[in-house]
Design a protein around this motif. Structure first.
Motif: not given
Length: 656
Positions: A354-358, A376-387, A527-531
């Motif tokens: 949930g944190e990045i440094s670019n 996965a690389e912790r370099t960019a924030c991506i939109l969470r997938q609806v789960d 994590g990367s998914k929003v329930t």
């Protein structure tokens, strides 16, 4: 010795100049200070001309006296303070510029792990402090204190270590005619140095790179030009008056010196200092194994000009050596300093979920917005997938299969009971209630399917209503069955079941109308998914629903337990007792599991509780009956049930 002779050469050169101090001859007196600063000051103060004025050209720190002094080698930054040293001038730049130049070299080459060779005295310590300050503004510095010796460049051991070293040197210059002047010194005047004229190469006669000597040369010319300005402003004075001017008169004219040197360079004072100019040099190996200084650039004020192709690195390569304690942290990590070590020594810690440094060398990681998550690389924030719990995943498929299987088995039992509805086993225990119980169990299995799929406003409301009605109908049927065992002649069984369901309908209607469950995004666990799940807007309403079902179940369990040993042709009380024990155990365990489960697993826990309790009721109540109907038909007779009833009654009476 060379400094002494360059002063004498400058004085003689000025005396031969017809335009500078015409008609006036300069002189000098030389005293041996024996490398002791107090002695040099004592000799200067002992001059018989002290009451008029003395121009001291020397390297001295103690300058509390009132006559003007021009130093060629005192580079301490403290001497630039005009409020403390109003009479001091120098022809060597302040060490601040030298430290700045060295710092700029380190910054230009991205070096953070550096060894500095310094003089082990106040000058060296102060210079390194200025250097550390400048470099720390950009990155880091770690210093080593080493001594410098006079035969340093010629030492073969040192040359193995110092090859490739970069340095900032006093600017070198040439003095026309000075080499011939040194070589033509008459042996009668200097008997100890008569052999210099025939020597091919000697440090004394080497004038290829005059550094400190040139500062002495400039100091003499500065004094001469100040006297020239004074004489020009007071041209009406007699020559004898020029010999008796006062110190403050010369002091103000030193501040006005602005001339072009014989070498074509502009010369003037900025307060006590002259504009900073340095040579950038590189210690390079010679065929003899010693070191030589090679000019690779220069410093003019705050401008640094560098010819990197001329540098001979100790590695033998043209590539700039890497000199860092720790490599820069790549994107996706942050810098974590090591306790007790310089700040340029650090570890690279991967950013948390949930944190990045670019950027490279980031001091901290940035938290992604709530709707986003780190890649996965912790370099960019991506939109969470609806789960959500769907029919397309393994868990959803498993639960749906269990629900459909339960409904299918319940239907099969219903068909069996319907086909054998005239048999004693089916008729013995209120076949109407049995059929209604099977229908309610089928609804319990099927209502679990409503919990699977994308939550919506109406789905959230319907799933709780369907769940509650199915289980209230199921438990109320068992409650009436138990009451029938206790009082066989009870009438209006269906009316009692209806009343139990009406109470629930009222509770459920109030709950769903005032504060119904609503679809809500759960950002806290996946994590990367929003329930996406149905959130209970009112915990009280949900608690009342479960509490009412629990009240019916506990009442049924209590009555069934009391009626388990009553004589009857086919007493269901034992079966109901076991089924309600399982039912209550499942829903008691459901509460903590429901509260602690993350995301979509909350829904899975509720479905599991529905299926587990439904299977428990189906198997405990109907499995024994189906076993007799299908596999032991000889026991499914009225005679057998009557005999069994008599045996049970006799056993009960004997027990009493």
């Amino acid at each position: 010795l060379k400094y002494m002779y360059v002063m004498a050469f400058a004085v003689e050169e000025i005396n031969r100049n017809s335009t500078l101090l015409p008609g006036v001859k300069l002189g000098y007196r030389i005293f041996d200070s024996c490398s002791r600063y107090p002695w040099a000051l004592q000799h200067a103060l002992g001059c018989e001309y002290f009451k008029t004025c003395i121009i001291a050209v020397k390297n001295v720190n103690n300058i509390s006296v009132s006559f003007p002094q021009i130093s060629y080698f005192a580079s301490c930054p403290c001497l630039s303070d005009r409020s403390k040293f109003p009479n001091f001038f120098r022809t060597i730049p302040s060490d601040i510029y030298q430290a700045w130049a060295m710092a700029q070299l380190a910054i230009r080459f991205h070096w953070t792990w550096i060894g500095a060779v310094i003089v082990n005295n106040d000058y060296g310590q102060l210079a390194i402090q200025v250097y550390v300050f400048v470099v720390t503004l950009y990155q880091c510095f770690y210093k080593y204190h080493l001594h410098i010796y006079n035969d340093l460049l010629q030492d073969l051991v040192t040359s193995k270590v110092a090859s490739g070293v970069l340095g900032v040197a006093i600017q070198s210059s040439k003095i026309s005619g000075f080499e011939n002047y040194l070589r033509n010194l008459h042996p009668r005047d200097t008997p100890s140095y008569s052999y210099f004229s025939s020597s091919l190469k000697h440090p004394f006669t080497d004038t290829s790179q005059l550094r400190v000597s040139y500062n002495v040369y400039l100091a003499v010319y500065a004094a001469a030009h100040a006297l020239h300005i004074f004489a020009h402003n007071f041209f009406f004075l007699e020559k004898s008056s020029l010999l008796n001017f006062y110190c403050f008169q010369l002091l103000q004219h030193l501040n006005k010196v602005n001339v072009t040197t014989p070498q074509g360079e502009m010369f003037y004072f900025q307060g006590a200092d002259i504009p900073a100019k340095y040579d950038l040099v590189n210690w390079q190996n010679t065929p003899e194994g010693t070191l030589k200084l090679v000019l690779i650039g220069r410093v003019d004020g705050f401008d640094l000009i560098l010819n990197e192709s001329a540098i001979q690195w100790s590695t033998g390569s043209n590539q700039v050596p890497v000199s860092v304690c720790s490599e820069s942290c790549p994107p996706g990590t942050r810098v974590a300093t090591r306790k007790g070590e310089p700040v340029c020594c650090f570890d690279c810690i991967p950013c948390a979920e949930g944190e990045i440094s670019n950027t490279t060398g980031s001091p901290h990681c940035e938290r992604c917005p709530s709707e986003f998550w780190s890649d996965a690389e912790r370099t960019a924030c991506i939109l969470r997938q609806v789960d959500f719990l769907s029919f397309n995943e393994t868990l959803g498929i498993t639960l749906a299969t269990a629900a459909v299987s339960g409904a299918t088995v319940t239907t099969a039992v219903f068909v069996v009971f319907l086909y054998y509805r005239q048999t004693p086993v089916v008729r013995a225990n209120n076949s109407e209630l049995s059929f209604l119980l099977l229908v309610s169990l089928k609804l319990c299995f099927l209502c679990s399917l409503v919990f699977i799929g994308r939550p919506s406003v109406w789905a959230c409301r319907f799933q709780q209503a369907a769940f509650g009605i199915s289980f209230v109908l199921c438990v109320s049927c068992l409650l009436v069955k138990t009451i029938v065992v206790l009082a066989v002649l009870i009438k209006y069984k269906l009316l009692l079941i209806l009343k139990c369901n009406i109470i629930y309908v009222i509770i459920c209607a109030v709950w769903l109308s005032l504060s119904p469950p609503v679809p809500q995004q759960d950002l806290g666990f996946q994590g990367s998914k929003v329930t996406l799940k149905c959130a209970m807007a009112s915990v009280v309403g949900f608690s009342l629903v479960l509490g009412y079902i629990g009240l019916l179940a506990c009442t049924c369990l209590l009555l069934a337990f009391l009626a388990r040993k009553l004589p009857d042709n086919f007493n269901e009380a034992k079966l109901i007792t076991f089924s309600m024990l399982i039912f209550c155990a499942v829903w008691v365990a459901f509460v903590p599991a429901y509260v602690s489960s993350p995301g979509k697993y909350v829904v899975a826990v509720e479905i599991f509780a529905i299926l587990a309790s439904s299977y428990g009721l189906l198997l405990c109540i109907f499995a024994p009956k189906c076993f007799i109907i299908l596999l032991r038909p000889e026991k499914n007779t009225k005679k057998h049930l009557m005999e069994r009833g008599k045996n049970c009654q006799n056993h009960h009476q004997s027990a009493v």
